[in-house]
Design a protein around this motif. Structure first.
Motif, PDB file in Angstrom:
ATOM      1  N   PHE A 160      -5.244  -3.304  12.119  1.00 28.52           N
ATOM      2  CA  PHE A 160      -4.310  -3.758  11.111  1.00 28.52           C
ATOM      3  C   PHE A 160      -3.301  -2.650  10.811  1.00 28.52           C
ATOM      4  O   PHE A 160      -3.605  -1.475  10.985  1.00 28.52           O
ATOM      5  CB  PHE A 160      -5.029  -4.119   9.804  1.00 28.52           C
ATOM      6  N   THR A 161      -2.150  -3.039  10.311  1.00 27.86           N
ATOM      7  CA  THR A 161      -1.171  -2.044   9.864  1.00 27.86           C
ATOM      8  C   THR A 161      -1.076  -2.001   8.350  1.00 27.86           C
ATOM      9  O   THR A 161      -0.285  -1.268   7.806  1.00 27.86           O
ATOM     10  CB  THR A 161       0.229  -2.339  10.442  1.00 27.86           C
ATOM     11  N   ASN A 162      -1.905  -2.804   7.646  1.00 23.64           N
ATOM     12  CA  ASN A 162      -1.829  -2.798   6.185  1.00 23.64           C
ATOM     13  C   ASN A 162      -2.481  -1.540   5.628  1.00 23.64           C
ATOM     14  O   ASN A 162      -3.079  -0.752   6.358  1.00 23.64           O
ATOM     15  CB  ASN A 162      -2.431  -4.072   5.590  1.00 23.64           C
ATOM     16  N   ILE A 163      -2.383  -1.341   4.315  1.00 19.65           N
ATOM     17  CA  ILE A 163      -2.853  -0.079   3.742  1.00 19.65           C
ATOM     18  C   ILE A 163      -4.296  -0.092   3.289  1.00 19.65           C
ATOM     19  O   ILE A 163      -4.911   0.940   3.175  1.00 19.65           O
ATOM     20  CB  ILE A 163      -1.957   0.378   2.571  1.00 19.65           C
ATOM     21  N   SER A 164      -4.861  -1.266   3.018  1.00 24.33           N
ATOM     22  CA  SER A 164      -6.253  -1.300   2.574  1.00 24.33           C
ATOM     23  C   SER A 164      -7.086  -2.096   3.572  1.00 24.33           C
ATOM     24  O   SER A 164      -6.711  -3.171   3.993  1.00 24.33           O
ATOM     25  CB  SER A 164      -6.349  -1.931   1.183  1.00 24.33           C
ATOM     26  N   ARG A 165      -8.215  -1.540   3.941  1.00 26.14           N
ATOM     27  CA  ARG A 165      -9.122  -2.196   4.894  1.00 26.14           C
ATOM     28  C   ARG A 165     -10.535  -2.164   4.340  1.00 26.14           C
ATOM     29  O   ARG A 165     -10.958  -1.192   3.731  1.00 26.14           O
ATOM     30  CB  ARG A 165      -9.134  -1.442   6.227  1.00 26.14           C
ATOM     31  N   SER A 166     -11.261  -3.227   4.611  1.00 30.48           N
ATOM     32  CA  SER A 166     -12.667  -3.221   4.241  1.00 30.48           C
ATOM     33  C   SER A 166     -13.462  -2.509   5.330  1.00 30.48           C
ATOM     34  O   SER A 166     -12.968  -2.268   6.423  1.00 30.48           O
ATOM     35  CB  SER A 166     -13.164  -4.662   4.052  1.00 30.48           C
TER      36      SER A 166
END
Length: 170
Positions: A160-166
């Motif tokens: 992913f390129t988003n800032i929050s990951r689980s």
């Protein structure tokens, strides 16, 4: 070489102008730029396609990081990703060539979005090569108007390129 950057920025007024201004001041040309909100309404994502070598990309990245509104930058060029562009083309179409244009539209899995007495308006989505080939296939019929988006892209698989990951996404 063209490089594709996924840039997460704060969704606030003036961010696009600051990013575009940065490129302009440094003399770098933006080949394609798309901007839209992400799953988080406070964050927008810019997909920027820029031509340049590693040195230019490094300079662009360093300058982008200096902007307050920039949250994260990913060069996704070398990573497996899915990318798409869209084009809307208005082409001259009379009773003599309408059938052929409709066949080309089917071959490219495009859609006729408006039907006029003397023209058709057609929408097509795909990668850069498909969109360019579609445009060339319709050129002999007389393109009356054409608008093409820039590239949008996401990484394939679990990246992913988003800032929050689980935890399970990492």
């Amino acid at each position: 070489m063209y490089r594709t950057l996924a840039v997460l920025v704060e969704n606030s007024p003036g961010v696009l102008a600051r990013v575009a201004g940065l490129f302009s001041r440094r003399g770098y040309n933006i080949d394609s730029l798309t901007v839209g909100r992400t799953e988080n309404p406070a964050i927008s994502r810019m997909t920027i396609v820029v031509e340049g070598d590693d040195r230019i990309l490094e300079q662009v990245t360093k300058q982008l990081h200096k902007l307050v509104d920039v949250i994260k930058i990913n060069d996704i060029t070398g990573s497996p990703h899915v990318d798409r562009e869209m084009v809307i083309i208005k082409v001259g179409a009379d009773s003599g060539n309408r059938g052929e244009i409709m066949q080309i539209t089917q071959i490219f899995r495009a859609s006729i979005v408006d039907y006029g007495h003397r023209n058709l308006t057609i929408e097509c989505t795909g990668n850069q090569e498909k969109i360019s080939a579609f445009e060339e296939a319709l050129r002999p019929f007389g393109i009356k108007e054409l608008v093409r988006t820039g590239k949008i892209a996401v990484l394939r698989g679990s990246k992913f390129t988003n800032i929050s990951r689980s935890k399970e996404e990492e």
